[in-house]
Design a protein around this motif. Structure first.
Motif, PDB file in Angstrom:
ATOM      1  N   GLY A  38       0.849  -1.182   0.000  1.00  0.00           N
ATOM      2  CA  GLY A  38       0.000   0.000   0.000  1.00  0.00           C
ATOM      3  C   GLY A  38       0.884   1.231   0.000  1.00  0.00           C
ATOM      4  O   GLY A  38       1.919   1.259   0.666  1.00  0.00           O
ATOM      5  N   ASN A  39       0.494   2.234  -0.759  1.00  0.00           N
ATOM      6  CA  ASN A  39       1.269   3.465  -0.832  1.00  0.00           C
ATOM      7  C   ASN A  39       0.789   4.417   0.253  1.00  0.00           C
ATOM      8  O   ASN A  39      -0.249   5.062   0.116  1.00  0.00           O
ATOM      9  N   THR A  40       1.546   4.523   1.338  1.00  0.00           N
ATOM     10  CA  THR A  40       1.133   5.368   2.453  1.00  0.00           C
ATOM     11  C   THR A  40       1.241   6.853   2.115  1.00  0.00           C
ATOM     12  O   THR A  40       0.619   7.675   2.791  1.00  0.00           O
ATOM     13  N   MET A  41       1.987   7.207   1.085  1.00  0.00           N
ATOM     14  CA  MET A  41       2.052   8.608   0.675  1.00  0.00           C
ATOM     15  C   MET A  41       0.732   9.046   0.027  1.00  0.00           C
ATOM     16  O   MET A  41       0.353  10.202   0.111  1.00  0.00           O
ATOM     17  N   LYS A  42       0.040   8.109  -0.618  1.00  0.00           N
ATOM     18  CA  LYS A  42      -1.238   8.424  -1.260  1.00  0.00           C
ATOM     19  C   LYS A  42      -2.437   8.103  -0.366  1.00  0.00           C
ATOM     20  O   LYS A  42      -3.554   8.489  -0.671  1.00  0.00           O
TER      21      LYS A  42
END
Length: 105
Positions: A38-42
């Protein structure tokens, strides 16, 4: 768990902070099991409410990383706001249609 899936986007819904954190933890376990990331920045959290301030001590994490809490976000081209009004989505779409119409002319 109530969620919406579209392509590589996921929207999780919960009635309260505890349930949302639980859903984020379940999602993380699922991603680990199937070797997904999962992309935690997005990744963002939006708390829907009619008014008032958000508690200062509320926070959410995914895979041990803090997630930003936002007052609005765009999903599939539609602007969602914390108050549930679609007036911002309407004005954004109207602006985009005017720009497209101008380019056609």
């Amino acid at each position: 768990m109530f969620l919406i899936l579209y392509a590589d986007d996921i929207v999780l819904f919960a009635d309260n902070a505890v349930d949302l954190q639980h859903n984020l933890n379940v999602l993380h376990e699922y991603c680990q099991k199937w070797k997904l990331t999962g992309n935690t920045m997005k990744t963002k959290v939006m708390v829907c409410r009619k008014g008032g301030r958000l508690r200062n001590n509320i926070s959410f994490t995914y895979a041990g990383e803090s997630i930003d809490i936002v007052s609005k976000f765009v999903y599939l081209g539609i602007v969602f706001t914390k108050g549930g009004s679609f007036s911002e989505a309407e004005s954004t779409l109207a602006g985009q249609s005017l720009k497209a119409n101008f380019k056609l002319n």
